[in-house]
Scaffold this motif. Structure first.
Motif, PDB file in Angstrom:
ATOM      1  N   GLY A  41       0.781  -1.229   0.000  1.00 49.48           N
ATOM      2  CA  GLY A  41       0.000   0.000   0.000  1.00 49.48           C
ATOM      3  C   GLY A  41       0.805   1.267   0.000  1.00 49.48           C
ATOM      4  N   THR A  69       2.014   4.878  -0.950  1.00 47.11           N
ATOM      5  CA  THR A  69       1.227   6.030  -1.373  1.00 47.11           C
ATOM      6  C   THR A  69       1.572   6.410  -2.804  1.00 47.11           C
ATOM      7  N   ARG A  98      -3.045   9.841  -2.712  1.00 46.38           N
ATOM      8  CA  ARG A  98      -4.026   9.206  -1.843  1.00 46.38           C
ATOM      9  C   ARG A  98      -3.304   8.493  -0.702  1.00 46.38           C
ATOM     10  N   ASN A  99      -3.996   8.226   0.382  1.00 41.49           N
ATOM     11  CA  ASN A  99      -3.322   7.558   1.478  1.00 41.49           C
ATOM     12  C   ASN A  99      -3.055   6.103   1.116  1.00 41.49           C
ATOM     13  N   GLY A 137      -3.757   3.256   2.428  1.00 41.83           N
ATOM     14  CA  GLY A 137      -4.830   2.289   2.504  1.00 41.83           C
ATOM     15  C   GLY A 137      -5.663   2.248   1.241  1.00 41.83           C
ATOM     16  N   GLN A 138      -6.021   3.410   0.734  1.00 41.37           N
ATOM     17  CA  GLN A 138      -6.813   3.459  -0.489  1.00 41.37           C
ATOM     18  C   GLN A 138      -6.014   3.009  -1.706  1.00 41.37           C
ATOM     19  N   ALA A 139      -4.695   3.242  -1.677  1.00 39.01           N
ATOM     20  CA  ALA A 139      -3.863   2.917  -2.834  1.00 39.01           C
ATOM     21  C   ALA A 139      -3.454   1.452  -2.857  1.00 39.01           C
ATOM     22  N   GLY A 190      -5.787   0.109  -6.124  1.00 41.48           N
ATOM     23  CA  GLY A 190      -6.544   0.210  -4.889  1.00 41.48           C
ATOM     24  C   GLY A 190      -7.584  -0.870  -4.709  1.00 41.48           C
ATOM     25  N   ASP A 209      -9.308  -2.641  -0.964  1.00 38.75           N
ATOM     26  CA  ASP A 209     -10.450  -2.166  -0.181  1.00 38.75           C
ATOM     27  C   ASP A 209     -11.768  -2.400  -0.897  1.00 38.75           C
ATOM     28  N   GLU A 243      -9.862   2.680  -7.266  1.00 38.40           N
ATOM     29  CA  GLU A 243      -9.741   4.134  -7.250  1.00 38.40           C
ATOM     30  C   GLU A 243      -9.232   4.691  -8.585  1.00 38.40           C
ATOM     31  N   HIS A 277      -8.879   8.509 -13.082  1.00 38.64           N
ATOM     32  CA  HIS A 277      -8.864   8.648 -11.638  1.00 38.64           C
ATOM     33  C   HIS A 277     -10.187   9.226 -11.165  1.00 38.64           C
TER      34      HIS A 277
END
Length: 480
Positions: free
Chosen positions: A253, A255, A265-266, A268-270, A295, A298, A302, A328
Motif C-alpha cells: 500500500g 502512497t 491518496r493515502n 490504505g486506499q492505494a 486500490g 479495499d 480508485e 482517476h
C-alpha cells in the motif's frame, strides 16, 4: 605389480561402464548442478543448489556551472518549460556579501549486488532472489547557497525505495522474492512489476520532448496506479509467441505520487494493484496490452490505466504505435499517444516520430500538447557515423507562442576498438515572449573507453550559449 595394475584397470573399467549405464538411464553423475540447470556466469554450487552472483558499481562526477537554483534567480522563463528547457542548463549564481557563488557539482555512487539460488523441482526451477542496492548521491548547487543567500549545504539523494535522504549510502533490500516454474512461473515477494511498458520509444535520434519526460515512451500519470513492491505474480508462455502475465502488486500500500495535479491518496486506499498483460513476439511483430486497476484491496478501484504498443519490422522498414490512458476519481484522466517510423537505405537511416498528450483534472481540461521529431543518420565509413535531427513541441495547442524546439548534429567516431569519440552541436529555442534569450546554442563532446572485462568509462564536456558548462566523468564495472 601386475596384479595391482589389473585390479586398478578393472575398477576403472567398471566405473566407466557404470557411468555409461547411468548416462543411458538419464542420470547425471559428474555434471555440475549449475550446468544441469542451464545456469552460467559467476556461480557457486552445492549438491542440489546453484547460487548465481552478479553486481555492478557505477560512479558519476559532474562539475561546472549548470544547475539552476529553482528557488529563484534569473533563469529564462522557458528554462522551466515542458519542451524548450527540458534539457537546457543554466548558469545561475548567488551573491552573498559581494562574493559570487556559482559552481555546481555532483558525486554519485550506485551499487547493487544480486544473489539467485536455484534448485530443481517437480514444477521446474525453484529459486530465491535477493538484490541489495545502495545509492550515495550528493549535489551542491551554487556551492551550497540557496537563492536567499543562505548556506544550506548539499542535497543528498537517498534511495527511492526507502523514500528519503536518510537512506543516502545505506544498503537496502531492493528485491527479495521466490519463484518456481518453467513455461509457467509463479513469483511472490518484493520485486518489480510484470507490467509491459515497452514498444513505445520513438525511433528518431533526438527522441521527443514528452517522451523524454516520461522516461522514453508514453505513460499515464506516474504511480497511478502504483506497481511493483510486494507482489504475487504468474507469467506463462502459451507458445507461438503469445504470453500472459497476471500480478497482484503494491500489496504493502505505498502512497501514490501526485502528478499533473492529481492528489496523492493515502496508503490504505492505494493498496493493491491488479496487473494483466497480453503480449506477442514473432514474425517481425512485437505487441502488448497492459491493464492496471489500483486500490483493489479495499474493494473499490480508485484508478485504472492501460498501456499498449506494437512494433513491426519489415525488411528495411520499422513502424511503431503506442498509447497510454489512465482514469482517476473526480473526472481526472490523462492520455498520451505516440507514432514512429524508420527506414534504412544502404548507408542512410531516416526516422520520423509524433506524439500528443492531454486529459483533465476534476473535469477541467488540461492543455492539449503535440510534438514531432525527425532525423537522418548515415554511416560515412566503418566506425564513423553522423546524425542530423530536430524536434518540436507545442505545450498548448489552444494558444499561440507556446512552442519549443531543438536542432542538432552529431558525429560518432570509433578511434580504436576500445575508444569512441562523440561530438554534438545544436540549439534549443522557443517562441515564447520572454525578456531574455529565446535560443540556447550548445556544444558537447565525449570520449568513451571500454577496454573490456565489463569496465566502461567516459569523460564529457558541455558548454551553452547562456554561459553554462559542465564536465562529467563516469566509470562502471558489472560482473556476473
Amino acid at each position: 605389480m601386475k596384479l595391482k595394475s589389473l585390479i586398478l584397470g578393472s575398477v576403472a573399467a567398471a566405473g566407466l561402464s557404470t557411468a555409461g549405464f547411468a548416462a543411458d538411464l538419464g542420470v547425471l553423475t559428474s555434471l555440475d548442478v549449475c550446468d544441469a540447470l542451464g545456469l552460467s556466469g559467476l556461480t557457486i554450487s552445492s549438491d542440489t543448489n546453484c547460487l548465481q552472483i552478479s553486481g555492478e558499481v557505477k560512479y558519476e562526477f559532474q562539475w561546472g556551472d549548470y544547475a539552476a537554483n529553482w528557488n529563484g534567480g534569473t533563469n529564462p522563463a522557458w528554462i522551466n518549460s515542458h519542451a524548450g528547457g527540458r534539457n537546457v542548463m543554466d548558469n545561475d549564481s548567488v551573491v552573498v556579501g559581494g562574493v559570487t557563488y556559482d559552481n555546481d557539482w555532483r558525486s554519485k555512487v550506485e551499487t547493487w549486488l544480486k544473489f539467485v539460488g536455484t534448485a530443481d523441482s517437480d514444477f521446474g526451477p525453484a529459486s530465491a532472489t535477493i538484490k541489495l542496492k545502495s545509492l550515495t548521491d550528493t549535489v551542491f548547487t551554487n556551492e551550497g547557497y540557496n537563492a536567499a543567500g543562505v548556506y544550506v549545504g548539499s542535497t543528498v539523494g537517498g534511495d527511492a525505495t526507502t523514500n528519503g535522504a536518510g537512506s543516502n549510502g545505506a544498503w537496502i533490500v531492493d528485491e527479495a522474492f521466490v519463484s518456481v516454474g518453467d513455461t509457467t512461473v509463479i513469483m511472490a515477494g518484493k520485486k518489480g512489476s510484470v507490467a509491459n511498458f515497452g514498444d513505445d520509444e520513438p525511433f528518431n535520434w533526438l527522441g521527443l520532448f514528452n517522451s523524454d519526460a516520461v522516461d522514453k515512451g508514453v505513460m499515464f500519470a506516474k504511480n497511478h496506479p502504483k506497481t511493483g513492491g510486494h507482489v504475487i505474480q504468474v507469467v506463462s508462455d502459451l507458445g507461438n509467441g503469445v504470453g500472459v502475465k497476471l500480478g497482484l502488486e503494491n500489496l504493502e500500500g505505498s502512497t501514490s505520487d501526485a502528478f499533473n495535479g492529481i492528489p496523492a491518496r493515502n496508503g490504505g486506499q492505494a493498496a493493491g494493484t491488479l496487473v494483466g498483460v497480453l503480449e506477442y513476439a514473432g514474425e517481425g511483430i512485437t505487441a502488448h496490452v497492459t491493464g492496471l486497476a489500483g486500490g483493489v484491496l479495499d474493494g473499490v478501484v480508485e484508478d485504472w490505466a492501460v498501456h499498449a504498443g506494437v512494433t513491426g519490422t519489415f525488411d528495411a522498414f520499422k513502424v511503431r504505435a503506442a498509447g497510454a490512458f489512465s482514469s482517476h476519481a473526480a473526472n481526472t484522466n490523462y492520455w498520451n499517444v505516440l507514432g514512429s517510423a524508420q527506414a534504412t537505405f544502404d548507408m542512410f537511416t531516416i526516422a520520423l516520430s509524433g506524439e500528443a498528450a492531454g486529459g483533465q483534472v476534476g473535469g477541467v481540461a488540461l492543455a492539449n500538447q503535440v510534438g514531432v521529431g525527425g532525423s537522418i543518420g548515415a554511416t560515412v565509413t566503418e566506425g564513423v557515423s553522423i546524425n542530423l535531427g530536430g524536434r518540436w513541441y507545442d505545450e498548448n495547442t489552444a494558444i499561440a507562442n507556446t512552442e519549443g524546439y531543438q536542432v542538432a548534429a552529431q558525429l560518432v567516431a570509433a578511434v580504436t576498438e576500445t575508444i569512441k569519440i562523440t561530438g554534438e552541436i545544436g540549439v534549443y529555442g522557443t517562441n515564447k515572449p520572454v525578456a531574455v534569450q529565446q535560443t540556447d546554442f550548445y556544444g558537447k563532446a565525449e570520449l568513451a573507453w571500454a577496454p573490456g572485462g565489463g569496465f566502461t568509462s567516459s569523460i564529457a564536456g558541455e558548454a551553452h550559449q547562456n554561459g553554462a558548462y559542465k564536465v562529467t566523468f563516469k566509470a562502471a564495472k558489472a560482473f556476473q
